[in-house]
Design a protein around this motif. Sequence first.
Motif, PDB file in Angstrom:
ATOM      1  N   PHE A 157       0.820  -1.241   0.024  1.00  0.00           N
ATOM      2  CA  PHE A 157       0.139  -0.031  -0.067  1.00  0.00           C
ATOM      3  C   PHE A 157       0.797   1.273  -0.191  1.00  0.00           C
ATOM      4  CE2 PHE A 157       0.584  -0.895   4.507  1.00  0.00           C
ATOM      5  CZ  PHE A 157       1.090   0.281   4.850  1.00  0.00           C
ATOM      6  N   ALA A 159       0.579   5.572   1.019  1.00  0.00           N
ATOM      7  CA  ALA A 159      -0.569   6.472   1.600  1.00  0.00           C
ATOM      8  C   ALA A 159       0.194   7.949   1.453  1.00  0.00           C
ATOM      9  CB  ALA A 159      -0.472   6.319   3.272  1.00  0.00           C
ATOM     10  N   TYR A 168      -5.249   6.100   0.105  1.00  0.00           N
ATOM     11  CA  TYR A 168      -4.593   4.763   0.097  1.00  0.00           C
ATOM     12  C   TYR A 168      -4.705   4.154  -1.199  1.00  0.00           C
ATOM     13  CZ  TYR A 168      -4.739   5.859   5.070  1.00  0.00           C
ATOM     14  OH  TYR A 168      -4.561   6.580   6.322  1.00  0.00           O
ATOM     15  N   LEU A 170      -4.092   0.426  -2.654  1.00  0.00           N
ATOM     16  CA  LEU A 170      -3.640  -0.921  -2.072  1.00  0.00           C
ATOM     17  C   LEU A 170      -3.597  -2.110  -3.110  1.00  0.00           C
ATOM     18  CD1 LEU A 170      -3.423  -3.153   0.516  1.00  0.00           C
ATOM     19  CD2 LEU A 170      -5.744  -3.122   0.163  1.00  0.00           C
ATOM     20  N   GLU A 195      -8.438   1.784  -4.026  1.00  0.00           N
ATOM     21  CA  GLU A 195      -8.159   2.869  -3.576  1.00  0.00           C
ATOM     22  C   GLU A 195      -9.306   3.472  -2.639  1.00  0.00           C
ATOM     23  OE1 GLU A 195      -6.346   5.669  -6.355  1.00  0.00           O
ATOM     24  OE2 GLU A 195      -6.002   4.442  -7.644  1.00  0.00           O
ATOM     25  N   HIS A 206      -3.524   5.645  10.248  1.00  0.00           N
ATOM     26  CA  HIS A 206      -3.243   4.958   9.088  1.00  0.00           C
ATOM     27  C   HIS A 206      -3.355   3.392   9.271  1.00  0.00           C
ATOM     28  CE1 HIS A 206      -1.820   8.175   7.100  1.00  0.00           C
ATOM     29  NE2 HIS A 206      -0.748   8.554   7.960  1.00  0.00           N
ATOM     30  N   THR A 210      -5.809   0.939   6.708  1.00  0.00           N
ATOM     31  CA  THR A 210      -5.213   0.097   5.951  1.00  0.00           C
ATOM     32  C   THR A 210      -5.748  -1.060   6.390  1.00  0.00           C
ATOM     33  OG1 THR A 210      -3.112   0.057   7.357  1.00  0.00           O
ATOM     34  CG2 THR A 210      -3.129   1.492   5.051  1.00  0.00           C
TER      35      THR A 210
END
Length: 265
Positions: A157, A159, A168, A170, A195, A206, A210
């Motif tokens: 990922f 950020a 983000y 991923l 996203e 965060h 995530t």
Amino acid sequence: MAGEMDLLDSMLDLTRRLPPMSIEENVSSLVELCPDYADDLLGSVDQPLKLRTDHTTGRDYLICDYNRDGESYRSPWSNEYHPPLHDATYPSARLRKLEIAANDAFDTYREMYFEGGVSSVFLWDLDDGGFAGVVLLKKTLNPATNASGSWDSIHVFEASERGRMAHYKLTMSNDKSNSTMGTVDLSGSMTRQVELDSSLTDSSSHITNTGRMIEDQEIKMRNLLQEVYFGKTKDVVHDLRSVDSLEKARKQREVQKELAGLLRK
């Protein structure tokens, strides 16, 4: 140059068509055939995650290209490279603090969902002020059981903070389920990308953001495996092998024909 790209594309295309359970042997054979393309091939093909033991803490961790520097790999627990390096690259102090918290969080996630296995999280700074990371998850069945198998997940990922918001990206790749029982093998790999924009309250947000993305994608992946791959395999096995005897099946067909005839009359 075009010829070189065509050869690399052909090698990648071949790895996608060969049995996933033999991916390590297949890649090794291709590297022997074309050693000049070893770096490009190894960087493009995900292989089963491998375990290392942190000699400082005694804890296991997973290794991949994202925690490798030369021939050494960094442990998320002690932040040390094994074998030691003098000029290694480390995350910043702020990011290292977040990395420690992320490893603790995903260690709990791994235990809740997989009831075993190993997880590792690695973070690194980006030039634009943001950061990127990878979450590794691996669960292997006990070889002493009648069935053997493994689940490997690589979640990469990126950020980027935008005030009190964060964007983000991923990529979930090499989610592979290998299952072997008797002479039946089921294996494969998938890649998904998503996203998301989420709000930030502090740096720990965060991990929450995530973590939610990874959890959602893994649930979708497991459901897809359950409904499509395992479900289709069950259908094929049931069509190939009948539990009832042939005589019983013949009698059932005769009864059905007789009922159909009576309904027509």
